[in-house]
Design an enzyme around this catalytic site. Structure first.
Site, mmCIF file in Angstrom:
data_model
loop_
_atom_site.group_PDB
_atom_site.id
_atom_site.type_symbol
_atom_site.label_atom_id
_atom_site.label_comp_id
_atom_site.label_asym_id
_atom_site.label_seq_id
_atom_site.Cartn_x
_atom_site.Cartn_y
_atom_site.Cartn_z
ATOM 1 C CG HIS B 86 -1.594 1.315 1.485
ATOM 2 N ND1 HIS B 86 -2.567 1.833 0.675
ATOM 3 C CD2 HIS B 86 -1.413 2.226 2.466
ATOM 4 C CE1 HIS B 86 -2.962 3.007 1.152
ATOM 5 N NE2 HIS B 86 -2.275 3.269 2.233
ATOM 6 C CG ASP B 116 6.519 18.427 -26.129
ATOM 7 O OD1 ASP B 116 6.808 17.937 -25.023
ATOM 8 O OD2 ASP B 116 5.749 17.887 -26.938
ATOM 9 C CD1 TRP B 156 6.344 3.040 4.359
ATOM 10 C CD2 TRP B 156 7.493 3.851 2.621
ATOM 11 N NE1 TRP B 156 6.744 4.307 4.676
ATOM 12 C CE2 TRP B 156 7.452 4.832 3.618
ATOM 13 C CE3 TRP B 156 8.162 4.137 1.430
ATOM 14 C CZ2 TRP B 156 8.047 6.073 3.478
ATOM 15 C CZ3 TRP B 156 8.763 5.389 1.288
ATOM 16 C CH2 TRP B 156 8.695 6.342 2.304
ATOM 17 C CB SER B 185 10.539 6.368 -14.171
ATOM 18 O OG SER B 185 9.472 7.265 -14.214
ATOM 19 C CB SER B 186 11.552 9.734 -10.300
ATOM 20 O OG SER B 186 10.310 9.163 -10.027
ATOM 21 C CG HIS B 270 12.054 14.515 5.740
ATOM 22 N ND1 HIS B 270 10.979 14.139 6.514
ATOM 23 C CD2 HIS B 270 11.934 15.835 5.556
ATOM 24 C CE1 HIS B 270 10.258 15.201 6.803
ATOM 25 N NE2 HIS B 270 10.817 16.246 6.236
ATOM 26 C CD GLU B 272 9.195 10.054 -2.605
ATOM 27 O OE1 GLU B 272 10.256 10.244 -3.240
ATOM 28 O OE2 GLU B 272 8.103 9.863 -3.150
ATOM 29 C CE1 TYR B 274 8.224 19.090 3.856
ATOM 30 C CE2 TYR B 274 10.372 18.080 4.014
ATOM 31 C CZ TYR B 274 9.284 18.654 4.619
ATOM 32 O OH TYR B 274 9.244 18.775 5.963
ATOM 33 C CB SER B 285 -0.345 28.770 -5.338
ATOM 34 O OG SER B 285 0.388 28.369 -4.211
ATOM 35 C CG HIS B 319 12.195 14.291 11.553
ATOM 36 N ND1 HIS B 319 12.179 15.515 10.957
ATOM 37 C CD2 HIS B 319 11.534 13.484 10.706
ATOM 38 C CE1 HIS B 319 11.525 15.443 9.820
ATOM 39 N NE2 HIS B 319 11.124 14.226 9.641
ATOM 40 C CG HIS B 320 11.487 9.969 9.177
ATOM 41 N ND1 HIS B 320 10.165 9.893 8.872
ATOM 42 C CD2 HIS B 320 11.952 11.057 8.511
ATOM 43 C CE1 HIS B 320 9.843 10.878 8.036
ATOM 44 N NE2 HIS B 320 10.903 11.595 7.810
ATOM 45 C CB THR B 345 5.067 24.847 6.550
ATOM 46 O OG1 THR B 345 6.211 24.046 6.265
ATOM 47 C CG2 THR B 345 3.829 24.092 6.126
ATOM 48 C CE LYS B 348 3.638 27.419 -0.683
ATOM 49 N NZ LYS B 348 4.396 27.890 -1.822
ATOM 50 N NE ARG B 467 3.547 3.188 10.802
ATOM 51 C CZ ARG B 467 4.439 3.715 9.980
ATOM 52 N NH1 ARG B 467 5.445 4.391 10.457
ATOM 53 N NH2 ARG B 467 4.318 3.556 8.686
#
Lengths: 283, 548
Positions: B86, B116, B156, B185-186, B270, B272, B274, B285, B319-320, B345, B348, B467
């Site tokens: 998932h 293009d 994951w 790909s990315s 991390h 990732e 963002y 926006s 922090h993870h 943040t 924003k 979890r």
């Protein structure tokens, strides 16, 4: 099985002497932190509640402001939009204000972190080893107390003994109250995490590493405490609970003098049980 | 403000003004596609399919968790496989393709006035690597993972030793190959976006006039370019660690360290986070500005807040990992650095509110998603502030509080951003208008559903439910039941989404050039809906006085 029940009953009788039958565990439908049993958890709860108020305030502020804007500046009430796109003062304000809020938060946060992580002079040591899937407890300072394995109880055993399934074990970790206990945590195989919510303790068990943490149970907080493995470790991750019995200092002495009484026999049983558990898992 | 030359074409017959509209045949168009709009469409379809797969996985998990015992899944292993897949599918194959590949491909070139993408063929490769990768992940479901069954059940995050000695079967090898393909790909996509945005802006389209969505994608592309090679490297290290007699990077018996993997993983992981949210910031926006009929407030602050979030996002990864047994001073650093992210943040959030302030707001469907995005992102953001406090995180780490937190920023942040963009640009992309009542039903079911799913999970986490548990003590039953009920509401919302899609394509109500009116000022609203196959044969010119 019958032997196990017997042992459970005897250990229950043994600890019945600790008259305050306090037990800390998840509360039915609970929505807040469990009751604190250590100074660290008390401080943690205080900080958590303090930060909760701040973030609740921020959320409400944004919500109310948004609701007001949606009402006041809807196309119906304000057909002609303004053209303002800058306001230096405002932009500086909403940069500085959050910084101030964060500074207010960071001071107690750092204090808690160092209280939790900077180990004080401890009075005794226990060693916790995470296995796949049970916990092994050792008392290196008491040579007569053999290390033992703490297995989860099956549902029927737990129900028979009247203890909570997925929390209760056949051999709890026994520690004295009002004593600074150093906990060494390691693992024999996968990652695990030794967690005791009421103590404010959570420390990963990592193979090849020995992590240390500590706790000191407050006076009058004798009783049974439950925690659960908190790092994914395979199929029985949900079924390797942590049970800690906090007893008075005198009782703990008696328990040690008794060679860790019930636990040695339970350890033997635990070994049998574990091999049984593994075969079950392999099936 | 924007001058589009019309008329006098020396091109083919049947051109729309200055545009070419000669589409190739079906197979060449969709399989050899080098057109950014077609590739964007492919990405969006792919994202929807992956979203259905990932959604099915989560729905089955939620049904399992409705009761304390084990009664939906056949085995504990299968549950863990669902948990792991998932996460991977939703992140790599739903959110990223939809936001970056889908909307990024469609609208970044148009918004900056480019005909293009810079490398159209690489763009094609970027897309087709993804279905390949997804097929690898799907194969992994059906091949042996560990002694306990098929598929990989290590989460994951793929921490060793569970992903090395703990999952010896080929299932995890397929995941490694799939994620490497998705990663390449990315990376190709990122190179394409960076090159396009830096080199192919129309005359007069300076960086400081560039629409915020393009800014969001630009920052995202840099994050991808810097973070994904680290993931690729750590996956490859896992791969060689898994070979018998291979390396021992993460094996303590061979002098390695499993914690090393966690550092490498989160150094990617991390940023990732963002990567998944910055493009959504851009979309929101535009939507806020369009439906407030006002230019965005504090444009430069908004652009550089995204840059700041991107930069700081690279130095907060541990922090993870507050409970892995790090040195206390190191934790103190990561605590402080993490809190810093709250500042850009906040800029924003407040700038969005200030954009609406004084505006003339209409509550069209995209605006509803945008407003909900702001609110839900605030809720997810503030619990992030809570979790940043390393001391408190000791109690909350690996509990449902964390699950609630990151679903508020992803399942509600990123996904609401995706739907916001989808409803904003649907007419532009398809040429058809959707039925706003069905769309409203979709919005409300989804909004209520996800809140009912995830808000009670804060309570579960505080009450210490960990979890990735298939069964749990009875004390946690109440809030789990509420949460599972929310999954049913959300499912109805998803159904409404497909009804909306089908209805729109059956009714074929044509959409005009600029169906949102005066508030929509970016270049895509100067083109017909849908835009012709080839756009900007003569580049648009952006006037100097078009300041923000």
């Amino acid at each position: 099985m019958r032997l196990k029940r017997l042992i459970l009953a005897s250990s229950a009788a043994f600890f019945a002497m600790s008259s305050t039958a306090l037990a800390s565990r998840p509360t039915e439908g609970g929505y807040w932190l469990q009751e604190a049993a250590t100074p660290v958890m008390q401080e943690l709860t205080k900080l958590h509640n303090f930060v909760s108020w701040i973030i609740l305030g921020i959320t409400l502020f944004v919500m109310v402001l948004m609701a007001y804007i949606m009402f006041r500046f809807s196309a119906k009430r304000n057909p002609v939009p303004s053209k303002t796109t800058h306001h230096v003062g405002l932009e500086v304000a909403w940069t500085i204000l959050p910084i101030i809020i964060l500074l207010i938060m960071v001071v107690p946060s750092m204090r808690l972190l160092y209280l939790q992580d900077a180990l004080p002079e401890t009075e005794m040591t226990i060693k916790v080893t995470g296995n796949t899937w049970n916990w092994e407890y050792a008392y290196p300072e008491f040579e007569n107390v053999e290390s033992f394995i703490s297995n989860p109880l099956e549902k029927e055993d737990a129900d028979a003994a009247g203890v909570p399934y997925l929390l209760a074990t056949d051999a709890p970790l026994v520690v004295p109250v009002e004593t600074k206990v150093k906990v060494l945590v390691t693992s024999s195989n996968n990652l695990h995490s030794f967690a005791m919510p009421a103590f404010g303790v959570k420390m990963d068990a990592v193979p090849g590493r020995i992590n240390e943490t500590w706790f000191e149970v407050l006076p009058g907080k004798e009783g049974t405490y439950y925690g659960q493995c908190s790092e994914i470790c395979g199929i029985k991750h949900y079924k390797m609970p942590i049970e800690i019995k906090v007893v008075s200092k005198a009782e703990f002495k008696r328990w040690v003098a008794n060679d860790g009484a019930f636990t040695t026999s339970v350890a033997a049983l635990g070994n049998n049980n574990m091999s049984g558990g593994v075969t079950a898992a392999q099936k | 403000m924007v001058a589009i030359p019309h008329g006098d074409t020396d091109g083919h017959e049947g051109d729309h003004g200055a545009y070419g509209d000669d589409k190739p045949g079906f197979f060449a168009r969709w399989f050899y596609s080098t057109n950014h709009k077609d590739i964007g469409t492919l990405y969006l379809i792919f994202g929807i399919i992956s979203g259905l797969i990932g959604g099915y996985l989560s729905f089955k998990m939620r049904m399992e968790l409705a009761t304390p015992g084990i009664d939906v899944f056949n085995s504990e292993h299968e549950y863990l496989v669902f948990v792991s897949m998932h996460g991977l599918i939703m992140i790599f194959f739903m959110v990223m393709p939809a936001l970056i590949g889908g909307f990024g491909n469609w609208f970044v070139p148009i918004m900056i006035g480019a005909p293009d993408m810079a490398f159209p063929r690489m763009n094609n490769l970027s897309f087709w690597l993804l279905p390949t990768a997804l097929i690898c992940l799907l194969i992994s479901f059906f091949v042996p993972g560990s002694a306990s069954g098929n598929g990989f059940g290590g989460g994951w995050v793929m921490y060793p030793p569970l992903s090395t000695s703990g999952s010896p079967g080929p299932a995890f090898d397929f995941i490694i190959i799939g994620l490497l393909a998705a990663g390449f790909s990315s990376i190709f996509g990122a190179i394409n976006f960076i090159t396009t945005i830096l080199n192919m802006r129309a005359p007069g389209m300076t960086m400081h006039k560039m629409p915020l969505f393009a800014w969001g994608v630009l920052v995202t592309a840099f994050l991808l370019l810097l973070a994904l090679p680290v993931l690729a490297a750590s996956l490859f290290m896992l791969f060689t660690d898994r070979i018998d007699g291979g390396t021992g990077f993460f094996d303590p018996a061979m002098g390695g360290d499993p914690e090393m993997f966690q550092h490498l993983f989160w150094f990617f992981g991390h940023p990732e986070v963002y990567i998944m949210i910055l493009p959504a910031f851009g979309i929101v926006s535009h939507v806020i500005s369009t439906f407030s009929k006002k230019p965005i407030f504090g444009y430069l602050g908004m652009a550089y807040a995204m840059v700041a979030i991107g930069v700081v996002g690279f130095v907060v990864w541990a922090h993870h990992m507050y409970t892995v047994g790090m040195d206390v001073d190191l934790k103190a650093y990561f605590l402080a650095a993490t809190l810093v992210i709250a500042v850009p943040t906040g800029v924003k959030i407040f700038s969005w509110l200030a954009t609406m302030w004084g505006g003339s707001i209409t509550f069209s469907i995209p605006m509803q998603w945008a407003l909900a995005f702001i609110f839900l992102f605030v809720v997810g953001g503030v619990t992030g502030v809570m979790l940043a406090n390393a001391g408190v995180d000791t109690a909350l780490h690996d509990t449902y509080y964390v699950v609630a937190h990151f679903h508020y920023v992803l399942s509600m942040g990123a996904v609401f951003g995706i739907f916001c963009g989808f409803y904003y640009w649907f007419g532009k992309m398809s040429g058809y208008l959707y039925n706003k009542w069905i769309a409203a039903v979709h919005f409300w079911l989804f909004f209520i559903g996800v809140n009912v799913i995830f808000f009670p999970q804060h309570f579960l986490g505080l009450n210490s439910m960990p979890r990735r548990y298939i069964a749990y003590p009875e004390e946690f039953e109440l809030w789990n039941q509420v949460s599972s009920a929310g999954a049913l509401i959300t499912l109805a919302g998803v159904a409404a989404f497909f009804v909306m899609l089908i209805e729109a394509f059956v009714r074929k109500r044509p959409a005009g050039e600029n169906y949102w009116g005066e508030g929509a000022t970016t270049l895509e609203w100067t083109l017909p809906s849908p835009p012709p196959f080839h756009i900007f044969n003569t580049l648009p010119r952006i006037d100097d006085n078009d300041g923000h």
